[in-house]
Design a protein around this motif. Structure first.
Motif, short mmCIF file in Angstrom:
data_model
loop_
_atom_site.label_atom_id
_atom_site.label_comp_id
_atom_site.label_asym_id
_atom_site.label_seq_id
_atom_site.Cartn_x
_atom_site.Cartn_y
_atom_site.Cartn_z
N LYS A 30 -5.67 112.67 73.29
CA LYS A 30 -6.25 112.97 74.59
C LYS A 30 -5.83 114.38 74.97
N GLY A 31 -6.80 115.20 75.36
CA GLY A 31 -6.49 116.56 75.79
C GLY A 31 -6.74 116.71 77.28
N ALA A 32 -6.72 117.93 77.77
CA ALA A 32 -6.86 118.16 79.20
C ALA A 32 -8.24 117.75 79.71
N LEU A 50 -13.32 114.44 66.07
CA LEU A 50 -14.28 114.91 67.08
C LEU A 50 -13.52 115.12 68.39
N LYS A 51 -13.48 116.38 68.83
CA LYS A 51 -12.83 116.66 70.12
C LYS A 51 -13.95 116.87 71.11
N TYR A 52 -13.97 116.10 72.18
CA TYR A 52 -15.07 116.26 73.14
C TYR A 52 -14.54 116.56 74.53
N ILE A 82 -5.08 126.07 59.05
CA ILE A 82 -5.64 126.01 60.41
C ILE A 82 -6.59 124.81 60.45
N VAL A 83 -6.61 124.11 61.57
CA VAL A 83 -7.56 123.00 61.72
C VAL A 83 -8.91 123.65 62.00
N ASN A 84 -9.73 123.70 60.96
CA ASN A 84 -10.97 124.50 61.03
C ASN A 84 -12.11 123.75 61.70
N GLY A 105 -0.67 112.98 62.05
CA GLY A 105 -0.07 113.08 63.39
C GLY A 105 0.46 114.48 63.68
N ASP A 106 0.85 114.71 64.94
CA ASP A 106 1.38 116.03 65.30
C ASP A 106 2.90 116.03 65.22
N LEU A 107 3.48 117.23 65.17
CA LEU A 107 4.94 117.31 64.97
C LEU A 107 5.72 116.85 66.19
N ILE A 179 0.95 121.42 66.15
CA ILE A 179 1.06 121.50 64.68
C ILE A 179 0.71 120.12 64.15
N LEU A 180 -0.39 120.03 63.43
CA LEU A 180 -0.86 118.73 62.95
C LEU A 180 -0.66 118.62 61.44
N LEU A 181 -0.26 117.43 61.00
CA LEU A 181 -0.09 117.17 59.56
C LEU A 181 -1.33 116.47 59.01
N LEU A 189 -2.24 124.66 62.19
CA LEU A 189 -2.31 125.08 63.60
C LEU A 189 -3.58 124.55 64.23
N THR A 190 -3.46 124.06 65.45
CA THR A 190 -4.67 123.61 66.16
C THR A 190 -4.61 124.06 67.61
N ASP A 191 -5.70 123.84 68.34
CA ASP A 191 -5.79 124.12 69.77
C ASP A 191 -5.82 125.64 70.05
N PHE A 192 -7.02 126.17 70.00
CA PHE A 192 -7.18 127.62 70.15
C PHE A 192 -7.68 127.99 71.54
N ASN A 193 -7.41 127.13 72.56
CA ASN A 193 -8.05 127.47 73.83
C ASN A 193 -7.37 128.56 74.62
N ILE A 194 -6.20 129.03 74.19
CA ILE A 194 -5.69 130.25 74.83
C ILE A 194 -5.48 131.37 73.81
N ASN A 336 -0.03 107.23 62.78
CA ASN A 336 0.68 108.44 63.17
C ASN A 336 0.20 108.97 64.52
N PHE A 337 -0.37 108.09 65.30
CA PHE A 337 -0.89 108.48 66.60
C PHE A 337 -0.37 107.51 67.64
N ASP A 338 -0.36 107.99 68.85
CA ASP A 338 0.03 107.14 69.96
C ASP A 338 -1.08 106.09 70.15
N ILE A 440 -1.07 129.88 82.52
CA ILE A 440 0.33 129.64 82.20
C ILE A 440 0.53 128.14 82.26
N ARG A 441 1.19 127.63 81.27
CA ARG A 441 1.54 126.23 81.34
C ARG A 441 3.05 126.18 81.43
N ALA A 442 3.53 126.01 82.61
CA ALA A 442 4.98 125.88 82.74
C ALA A 442 5.34 124.48 82.27
N1 LIG Z 1 -8.08 117.61 64.10
C1 LIG Z 1 -7.39 116.58 64.54
N2 LIG Z 1 -7.12 115.53 63.74
C2 LIG Z 1 -6.40 114.47 64.21
N3 LIG Z 1 -5.90 114.39 65.45
C3 LIG Z 1 -6.14 115.40 66.29
C4 LIG Z 1 -6.90 116.54 65.90
N4 LIG Z 1 -6.98 117.39 66.95
C5 LIG Z 1 -6.28 116.81 67.94
N5 LIG Z 1 -5.78 115.61 67.56
C6 LIG Z 1 -4.95 114.71 68.37
O1 LIG Z 1 -5.43 114.73 69.69
C7 LIG Z 1 -4.42 115.21 70.60
C8 LIG Z 1 -5.09 116.04 71.67
O2 LIG Z 1 -5.62 117.21 71.08
P1 LIG Z 1 -6.34 118.34 71.92
O3 LIG Z 1 -6.34 119.57 71.11
O4 LIG Z 1 -7.61 117.90 72.49
O5 LIG Z 1 -5.47 118.33 73.18
P2 LIG Z 1 -4.46 119.31 73.79
O6 LIG Z 1 -3.47 119.71 72.75
O7 LIG Z 1 -3.94 118.73 75.05
O8 LIG Z 1 -5.39 120.52 74.02
P3 LIG Z 1 -6.17 121.01 75.25
O9 LIG Z 1 -5.21 121.92 75.89
O10 LIG Z 1 -7.35 121.64 74.60
O11 LIG Z 1 -6.56 119.85 76.08
C9 LIG Z 1 -3.45 115.99 69.71
O12 LIG Z 1 -2.15 115.99 70.24
C10 LIG Z 1 -3.53 115.23 68.39
O13 LIG Z 1 -2.62 114.16 68.38
#
Ligand SMILES: Nc1ncnc2c1ncn2[C@@H]1O[C@H](COP(=O)(O)OP(=O)(O)OP(=O)(O)O)[C@@H](O)[C@H]1O
Length: 452
Positions: A30-32, A50-52, A82-84, A105-107, A179-181, A189-194, A336-338, A440-442
């Motif tokens: 889940k992202g922002a 799929l990130k939506y 890089i997560v392309n 999962g992420d680190l 950082i995703l494995l 590396l993932t999340d290029f929004n900044i 490897n995910f919540d 800024i994300r404090a």
């Molecule tokens: N390519 C991917 N493969 C598997 N899991 C992913 C992938 N991208 C993201 N995730 C999972 O989804 C979570 C949320 O990712 P996402 O990049 O949307 O959120 P975020 O890090 O909060 O970024 P944002 O600031 O864009 O909301 C990540 O912490 C990760 O566990």
């Protein structure tokens, strides 16, 4: 007749990519502004993430320029660590990024479970991530944006002496969460929004997660991509010792600690890290960016890093072909995910994701919705060449709030209901160079473990 209405519509794989091309599988993050779920392409059977991003939420939080910028930057890059981006498209409700799937999962997830990681594992990640960062930093450093064909041929000898655009990319958001494995244990590396491109002028916008921010961001005197090597040092320290090198209960305490506190080591540091490893960490965490490890200009810093004895066990020649066996292989049987993301989707989501045909009439869109419609363009890696949007990517202006200086509108932070609760307040900063998205994300230091 009833059977006719229920027959699935044929899918046009030759047309533009859309959500009908994918089978929607489990929710993994889940992202922002939206969620991440596993999907399978119905024709190729390939699995992706799929990130939506919900467009209305994105407008409400003034994040339209960030989402467009992320989409454009991602189209440009393609690297093994890089997560392309593979596809991008939108429907009436969401913008979609289809990304390489990382099943390991992420680190942050692994760090929270293990407390800390062995030095050897962290060294392997640092090598892979350094390769990704060096690629981003150098990505088309010299970028000829002059179209020579538009000048009379008599001008050509003179034009070859024209200054050419310097172009760098700075990632700015390096932290274990990003950082995703993959399933074999390679780090990406993932999340290029900044992340942002910049030219010869330094950046000044304050952006990133504060605990990982280099001191030169906080002093606001201008910075370059050297900040990413600092953040890599903070991550490596945190992964090895299970706590961050600089800490503070409030933002100002944390700023003070990052800018002034001497680098300290946990009491049991030598049980977890070799002297030479500590030397590398110390090198990344050098406050003077001109002396920082990895920061010599023109890629020399990265070459120096590759030659450092700490990396003797790394075969740099085969690193990018992913031939080396990672020291930590995520357990495929344990998720490897919540798991709460999937549960939440099943139990609480009142508007579950579903492929829907687009409305024919797009006339009454707000300015921001129109901006997304026009600038979050489709991308299909099977059919299209990757392209650079530079230098135009520098100045993405929110249609609603942009100014003539080209300042991107600010993007508020992760909602309080983020299940992991890692990010706290987010406030807007201002960019004087116009190329810097303002965020800024404090960070609330909630997940730290203290060693005696
Ligand atoms: N390519 C991917 N493969 C598997 N899991 C992913 C992938 N991208 C993201 N995730 C999972 O989804 C979570 C949320 O990712 P996402 O990049 O949307 O959120 P975020 O890090 O909060 O970024 P944002 O600031 O864009 O909301 C990540 O912490 C990760 O566990």
């Amino acid at each position: 007749m009833g059977a006719v209405c229920c027959r699935p519509q044929p899918i046009d794989f030759d047309g533009d990519v859309n959500l009908f091309h994918f089978v929607l599988l489990r929710c993994v993050g889940k992202g922002a502004f939206g969620k991440v779920r596993v999907v399978q392409h119905k024709q190729t059977r390939e699995l992706y993430a799929l990130k939506y991003i919900n467009k209305a939420k994105c407008v409400k939080m003034k994040a339209v320029p960030n989402v467009i910028q992320e989409r454009r930057l991602l189209e440009e890059v393609d690297h093994p660590y890089i997560v392309n981006l593979r596809y991008a498209f939108q429907d009436d409700e969401n913008c979609f990024f289809v990304l390489d799937l990382m099943l390991g999962g992420d680190l942050r997830f692994h760090l929270e479970r293990l407390g800390s990681l062995p030095e050897e594992t962290v060294r392997f990640y640092v090598a892979q991530l350094s390769s990704g960062l060096a690629f981003l930093h150098d990505n088309g450093i010299m970028h000829r944006s002059v179209s020579y064909s538009s000048f009379p041929s008599s001008d050509l000898p003179r034009l070859t002496l024209l200054p050419i655009y310097m172009k760098f990319t700075v990632y700015r958001d390096l932290k274990p969460d990003n950082i995703l494995l993959d399933e074999r244990g390679n780090a990406h590396l993932t999340d290029f929004n900044i992340a942002v491109h910049f030219g010869e002028r330094k950046l000044t916008g304050v952006a990133g997660s504060m605990a990982y921010m280099a001191p030169e961001i906080l002093t606001k005197r201008g910075y370059t991509y050297y900040i990413d090597w600092w953040s890599l040092g903070v991550c490596a320290y945190e992964l090895i010792f299970g706590r961050r090198p600089f800490r503070g209960r409030t933002n100002s305490d944390l700023t003070y600690s990052i800018s002034k506190d001497p680098l300290k080591w946990p009491e049991d540091a030598d049980k977890k890290c070799s002297r030479i490893g500590m030397q590398v960490l110390k090198g990344f965490l050098e406050r003077d960016p001109t002396k920082r490890f990895g920061c010599k200009p023109h890629g020399e810093g990265y070459q120096e890093l590759r030659r450092h004895p700490w990396f003797n066990s790394i075969d740099w020649d085969t690193l990018e072909s992913k031939e080396q066996i990672p020291p930590f292989i995520p357990d495929a049987k344990k998720a490897n995910f919540d798991a709460s993301h999937e549960l939440e989707e099943l139990l609480l989501e009142d508007n579950p994701l579903k492929a829907k045909a687009r409305k024919a009439n797009q006339d009454n869109l707000s300015a921001e919705m129109r901006q997304m419609e026009e600038q979050f363009t489709s991308y299909d890696f099977k059919k299209m060449q990757r392209r650079s949007y530079y230098p135009h990517n520098q100045h993405i202006i929110s249609t609603a709030t942009g100014t003539s200086s080209g300042m991107a509108s600010s993007r508020p932070g992760t909602p309080a209901n983020d299940l992991r609760g890692e990010h706290g307040i987010t406030i807007a900063g201002n960019s004087l160079d116009g190329g810097d998205s303002d965020m800024i994300r404090a960070e609330k230091i909630t997940s730290e473990k203290d060693f005696p």
